[in-house]
Design a protein around this motif. Structure first.
Motif, PDB file in Angstrom:
ATOM      1  N   ALA A 152      32.857  11.919  88.880  1.00  0.00           N
ATOM      2  CA  ALA A 152      32.421  10.973  89.599  1.00  0.00           C
ATOM      3  C   ALA A 152      30.449  11.148  90.015  1.00  0.00           C
ATOM      4  O   ALA A 152      30.116  10.247  91.068  1.00  0.00           O
ATOM      5  CB  ALA A 152      33.194  10.749  90.868  1.00  0.00           C
ATOM      6  N   HIS A 153      30.627  12.484  90.277  1.00  0.00           N
ATOM      7  CA  HIS A 153      29.173  13.113  91.307  1.00  0.00           C
ATOM      8  C   HIS A 153      28.471  13.336  89.829  1.00  0.00           C
ATOM      9  O   HIS A 153      27.280  14.202  90.208  1.00  0.00           O
ATOM     10  CB  HIS A 153      29.138  14.777  91.498  1.00  0.00           C
ATOM     11  CG  HIS A 153      30.029  14.960  92.936  1.00  0.00           C
ATOM     12  ND1 HIS A 153      31.667  13.902  93.407  1.00  0.00           N
ATOM     13  CD2 HIS A 153      29.583  14.112  94.243  1.00  0.00           C
ATOM     14  CE1 HIS A 153      32.216  14.508  94.412  1.00  0.00           C
ATOM     15  NE2 HIS A 153      30.130  14.015  95.546  1.00  0.00           N
ATOM     16  N   GLY A 154      28.354  13.092  88.113  1.00  0.00           N
ATOM     17  CA  GLY A 154      27.972  13.499  87.057  1.00  0.00           C
ATOM     18  C   GLY A 154      27.604  15.373  87.170  1.00  0.00           C
ATOM     19  O   GLY A 154      26.314  15.586  86.758  1.00  0.00           O
ATOM     20  N   GLY A 155      28.776  16.068  87.306  1.00  0.00           N
ATOM     21  CA  GLY A 155      28.300  17.428  87.241  1.00  0.00           C
ATOM     22  C   GLY A 155      29.365  17.437  85.902  1.00  0.00           C
ATOM     23  O   GLY A 155      29.873  17.231  84.671  1.00  0.00           O
ATOM     24  N   THR A 156      29.476  18.784  85.980  1.00  0.00           N
ATOM     25  CA  THR A 156      30.072  18.985  84.774  1.00  0.00           C
ATOM     26  C   THR A 156      31.032  20.213  85.140  1.00  0.00           C
ATOM     27  O   THR A 156      30.929  21.273  85.715  1.00  0.00           O
ATOM     28  CB  THR A 156      29.331  20.134  83.563  1.00  0.00           C
ATOM     29  OG1 THR A 156      28.917  21.144  84.038  1.00  0.00           O
ATOM     30  CG2 THR A 156      28.654  19.102  82.349  1.00  0.00           C
ATOM     31  N   VAL A 157      32.487  20.679  83.921  1.00  0.00           N
ATOM     32  CA  VAL A 157      33.760  21.477  84.668  1.00  0.00           C
ATOM     33  C   VAL A 157      33.399  22.111  83.044  1.00  0.00           C
ATOM     34  O   VAL A 157      33.781  21.863  82.331  1.00  0.00           O
ATOM     35  CB  VAL A 157      34.507  20.769  85.692  1.00  0.00           C
ATOM     36  CG1 VAL A 157      35.324  19.629  84.484  1.00  0.00           C
ATOM     37  CG2 VAL A 157      35.511  21.499  85.836  1.00  0.00           C
ATOM     38  N   GLU A 158      33.879  23.525  83.816  1.00  0.00           N
ATOM     39  CA  GLU A 158      34.131  24.328  82.650  1.00  0.00           C
ATOM     40  C   GLU A 158      35.631  25.055  82.770  1.00  0.00           C
ATOM     41  O   GLU A 158      35.136  25.347  83.596  1.00  0.00           O
ATOM     42  CB  GLU A 158      32.989  25.050  81.752  1.00  0.00           C
ATOM     43  CG  GLU A 158      31.575  24.211  81.138  1.00  0.00           C
ATOM     44  CD  GLU A 158      30.305  24.863  80.501  1.00  0.00           C
ATOM     45  OE1 GLU A 158      30.572  24.540  79.897  1.00  0.00           O
ATOM     46  OE2 GLU A 158      30.003  25.911  81.624  1.00  0.00           O
ATOM     47  N   ALA A 159      36.398  25.365  81.873  1.00  0.00           N
ATOM     48  CA  ALA A 159      37.363  26.530  82.435  1.00  0.00           C
ATOM     49  C   ALA A 159      37.869  26.997  81.092  1.00  0.00           C
ATOM     50  O   ALA A 159      37.589  26.729  79.370  1.00  0.00           O
ATOM     51  CB  ALA A 159      38.662  25.960  82.575  1.00  0.00           C
ATOM     52  N   TRP A 160      38.300  28.535  81.061  1.00  0.00           N
ATOM     53  CA  TRP A 160      38.309  29.131  80.096  1.00  0.00           C
ATOM     54  C   TRP A 160      39.395  30.010  80.682  1.00  0.00           C
ATOM     55  O   TRP A 160      38.824  31.142  81.816  1.00  0.00           O
ATOM     56  CB  TRP A 160      36.833  29.933  79.013  1.00  0.00           C
ATOM     57  CG  TRP A 160      36.307  30.460  80.120  1.00  0.00           C
ATOM     58  CD1 TRP A 160      36.223  31.865  80.474  1.00  0.00           C
ATOM     59  CD2 TRP A 160      35.312  29.715  80.847  1.00  0.00           C
ATOM     60  NE1 TRP A 160      35.302  32.579  81.233  1.00  0.00           N
ATOM     61  CE2 TRP A 160      35.127  31.144  81.807  1.00  0.00           C
ATOM     62  CE3 TRP A 160      34.584  28.736  81.875  1.00  0.00           C
ATOM     63  CZ2 TRP A 160      33.715  31.547  82.877  1.00  0.00           C
ATOM     64  CZ3 TRP A 160      33.642  28.801  82.265  1.00  0.00           C
ATOM     65  CH2 TRP A 160      33.190  29.632  82.701  1.00  0.00           C
ATOM     66  N   SER A 161      40.464  30.793  79.534  1.00  0.00           N
ATOM     67  CA  SER A 161      41.435  31.628  79.826  1.00  0.00           C
ATOM     68  C   SER A 161      41.106  33.197  79.669  1.00  0.00           C
ATOM     69  O   SER A 161      40.133  33.859  78.893  1.00  0.00           O
ATOM     70  CB  SER A 161      42.421  31.684  78.790  1.00  0.00           C
ATOM     71  OG  SER A 161      42.461  32.062  77.403  1.00  0.00           O
ATOM     72  N   ARG A 162      41.514  33.424  80.337  1.00  0.00           N
ATOM     73  CA  ARG A 162      40.845  35.728  80.334  1.00  0.00           C
ATOM     74  C   ARG A 162      41.208  36.206  80.388  1.00  0.00           C
ATOM     75  O   ARG A 162      42.881  35.960  80.057  1.00  0.00           O
ATOM     76  CB  ARG A 162      40.917  35.661  82.017  1.00  0.00           C
ATOM     77  CG  ARG A 162      39.639  35.407  83.160  1.00  0.00           C
ATOM     78  CD  ARG A 162      40.121  35.570  84.642  1.00  0.00           C
ATOM     79  NE  ARG A 162      39.128  36.723  84.484  1.00  0.00           N
ATOM     80  CZ  ARG A 162      39.843  37.745  84.860  1.00  0.00           C
ATOM     81  NH1 ARG A 162      41.055  37.709  85.100  1.00  0.00           N
ATOM     82  NH2 ARG A 162      39.641  38.948  85.309  1.00  0.00           N
ATOM     83  N   PRO A 163      40.898  37.321  79.349  1.00  0.00           N
ATOM     84  CA  PRO A 163      42.306  37.760  78.390  1.00  0.00           C
ATOM     85  C   PRO A 163      42.838  38.883  78.614  1.00  0.00           C
ATOM     86  O   PRO A 163      44.201  38.538  78.220  1.00  0.00           O
ATOM     87  CB  PRO A 163      40.921  38.742  76.838  1.00  0.00           C
ATOM     88  CG  PRO A 163      39.894  37.773  77.244  1.00  0.00           C
ATOM     89  CD  PRO A 163      39.718  37.402  78.703  1.00  0.00           C
ATOM     90  N   GLU A 164      42.101  39.098  79.674  1.00  0.00           N
ATOM     91  CA  GLU A 164      43.159  40.277  80.804  1.00  0.00           C
ATOM     92  C   GLU A 164      44.500  39.157  81.611  1.00  0.00           C
ATOM     93  O   GLU A 164      44.900  39.886  81.820  1.00  0.00           O
ATOM     94  CB  GLU A 164      42.649  40.963  81.335  1.00  0.00           C
ATOM     95  CG  GLU A 164      41.783  40.580  82.587  1.00  0.00           C
ATOM     96  CD  GLU A 164      40.613  40.281  81.972  1.00  0.00           C
ATOM     97  OE1 GLU A 164      39.653  40.013  82.743  1.00  0.00           O
ATOM     98  OE2 GLU A 164      40.428  40.219  80.436  1.00  0.00           O
ATOM     99  N   GLY A 165      44.201  37.842  81.348  1.00  0.00           N
ATOM    100  CA  GLY A 165      45.313  37.283  82.374  1.00  0.00           C
ATOM    101  C   GLY A 165      44.168  36.582  82.740  1.00  0.00           C
ATOM    102  O   GLY A 165      43.677  36.936  83.962  1.00  0.00           O
ATOM    103  N   GLY A 166      45.158  35.039  83.478  1.00  0.00           N
ATOM    104  CA  GLY A 166      43.962  34.469  84.434  1.00  0.00           C
ATOM    105  C   GLY A 166      43.354  33.180  83.974  1.00  0.00           C
ATOM    106  O   GLY A 166      43.410  32.986  83.086  1.00  0.00           O
ATOM    107  N   LEU A 167      42.603  32.563  84.730  1.00  0.00           N
ATOM    108  CA  LEU A 167      41.903  31.567  84.783  1.00  0.00           C
ATOM    109  C   LEU A 167      40.178  31.554  85.633  1.00  0.00           C
ATOM    110  O   LEU A 167      40.613  32.140  86.951  1.00  0.00           O
ATOM    111  CB  LEU A 167      42.419  30.331  85.650  1.00  0.00           C
ATOM    112  CG  LEU A 167      41.709  28.681  84.387  1.00  0.00           C
ATOM    113  CD1 LEU A 167      41.349  28.803  83.512  1.00  0.00           C
ATOM    114  CD2 LEU A 167      42.421  27.962  85.139  1.00  0.00           C
ATOM    115  N   SER A 168      39.370  31.405  84.870  1.00  0.00           N
ATOM    116  CA  SER A 168      37.730  30.997  84.941  1.00  0.00           C
ATOM    117  C   SER A 168      37.901  29.436  85.076  1.00  0.00           C
ATOM    118  O   SER A 168      38.067  28.719  84.072  1.00  0.00           O
ATOM    119  CB  SER A 168      36.644  32.213  84.794  1.00  0.00           C
ATOM    120  OG  SER A 168      37.356  33.248  84.571  1.00  0.00           O
ATOM    121  N   VAL A 169      36.745  29.221  86.650  1.00  0.00           N
ATOM    122  CA  VAL A 169      36.707  27.866  86.562  1.00  0.00           C
ATOM    123  C   VAL A 169      35.227  27.733  86.857  1.00  0.00           C
ATOM    124  O   VAL A 169      35.123  28.327  88.040  1.00  0.00           O
ATOM    125  CB  VAL A 169      37.178  27.045  87.161  1.00  0.00           C
ATOM    126  CG1 VAL A 169      36.646  25.127  87.023  1.00  0.00           C
ATOM    127  CG2 VAL A 169      38.472  27.004  86.210  1.00  0.00           C
TER     128      VAL A 169
END
Length: 409
Positions: free
Chosen positions: A371-388
């Motif tokens: 809705a704000h015209g932005g972008t979102v990306e997410a990727w899994s961390r090899p040692e565990g967890g998530l980065s957004v």
């Protein structure tokens, strides 16, 4: 006596309602105007051209027996009078020729105008034939066969560009229909589960003839918990629908201030690096985005007693305000990353196991960012967890600060 209004055209005729007839009349009118202008221009050129005495003769002149002109209109023998007589005859003959030329040209123009109307209708039909084909194909397409496309062949002209644009719109509509069907199916499943649980609690309490006050009270508490879960789900669905509808208000919001005010207390260790990041958008939706990301990072982390952390960063990256959140936690399989931002999608066994989330947090994040015209990306961390990583369109420049604000707990 009642009076009826007269039709706009005689005998009940109406104006042309098809674009083919309008194009035909337009072509005919343009030809008639151009032909009339050409006729007028030619007539003026001919009328302004001076006749030459050597270029022809005013016609035969009969002579009498003495060699002079015969008849009552015979010119005199004076040379000056003879020249004047010849000039007058030439003027009369010229006027007659111009009149004849005008009549014949008008008749030719009328005939060619009729021919141009017929040819205009034929050419308009040829030009509009692809439009009729596209109209028939579009009428056959409905909600049940949105997969069909016009697929107009031919050169890359305006008609093909319009058909390709319509096909692209159909693709987006098909995607929206499929997403809506999937969302309704998932929402129905999520809402039916608490209702089934409530009905089971009531049935168990009613089937026990020796139910005590404590057991009934426990049943009521479980009913209230299930109702609260339903209320939370409905509120989340409304937030998702609101974010997908678009922005209703726009204000400048600093992501750093929102993060600083909405980070949860307790739980994993928070590591923050908050720099100014102005965003032009809806403050409530941006706040909901931050809350959902932080809540997702805290909930899907290592259990208590293990080393767990959440890192939050805000600032400008290439002139764009950016929010980054990373957390520790279990390893996320790469194959499950594609559906992470879909509604009611939970990772691993959580779909059937513990229900500490609704599966709508990241889908709301994706809707707010869109809705704000932005972008979102997410990727899994090899040692565990998530980065957004969430990026917004560039906002207004802000006064730089001497040091980034952070806190650790």
């Amino acid at each position: 006596m009642r009076l009826r209004s007269l039709p706009a055209f005689p005998c009940g005729l109406r104006g042309p309602r098809t674009i083919r007839w309008r194009l035909t009349l337009l072509y005919g009118a343009l030809f008639a105007v151009a032909g009339a202008a050409l006729l007028a221009f030619t007539y003026v050129l001919v009328a302004t051209t001076e006749p030459s005495l050597t270029g022809g003769s005013p016609g035969p002149v009969s002579l009498d027996g003495t060699g002079g002109p015969a008849g009552p209109d015979a010119p005199p023998q004076d040379p000056a009078k003879i020249a004047a007589y010849v000039e007058g005859r030439l003027s009369v003959l010229r006027a007659e020729q111009l009149h004849q030329f005008l009549i014949e040209s008008a008749v030719a123009l009328a005939v060619m105008t009729v021919v141009s109307v017929a040819l205009g209708r034929l050419m308009a039909g040829r030009v509009l034939a692809p439009l009729r084909t596209m109209t028939a194909a579009a009428r056959r397409i409905s909600a049940d066969n949105l997969h069909e496309r016009l697929a107009v062949p031919g050169p890359d002209d305006e008609l093909k560009a319009m058909a390709d644009t319509f096909d692209a719109v159909l693709g987006r509509v098909e995607g929206a229909f499929e997403a809506q069907k999937q969302f309704v199916a998932n929402a129905s499943h999520e809402l039916r589960t608490p209702l089934t649980l409530q009905q089971a609690i009531v049935d168990v309490a009613l089937d026990d003839p020796d139910a005590s006050v404590e057991s009934l009270r426990a049943a009521c508490l479980r009913m209230r918990a299930a109702g609260q879960e339903q209320e939370r789900l409905i509120e989340t669905l409304l937030t998702l629908a609101r974010s997908q509808r678009g922005l209703q208000r726009r204000e400048f919001v600093d992501l750093a201030e929102v993060v600083r005010a909405r980070l949860p207390e307790g739980g994993p260790r928070m590591e923050t690096d908050l720099g100014p990041a102005p965003v032009l958008g809806d403050p409530q939706l941006i706040e909901r985005l931050v809350v959902n990301l932080a809540d997702n990072a805290v909930r899907h982390n290592h259990p208590e007693g293990e080393e767990s952390w959440v890192r939050v960063w805000t600032g400008l990256d290439g002139g764009r305000p950016v929010l980054r959140i990373a957390n520790s936690g279990p390893v996320i399989p790469p194959g499950q990353m594609s559906g992470l931002f879909q509604p009611f999608r939970r990772l691993g066994a959580e779909r059937l196991g513990r229900r500490d989330g609704l599966g709508l947090g990241l889908s709301i994040v994706a809707a707010v960012v869109a809705a704000h015209g932005g972008t979102v990306e997410a990727w899994s961390r090899p040692e565990g967890g998530l980065s957004v990583r969430v990026g917004f369109p560039p906002g207004v420049p802000v006064r730089p600060v001497s040091a980034a604000v952070g806190r650790t707990k």
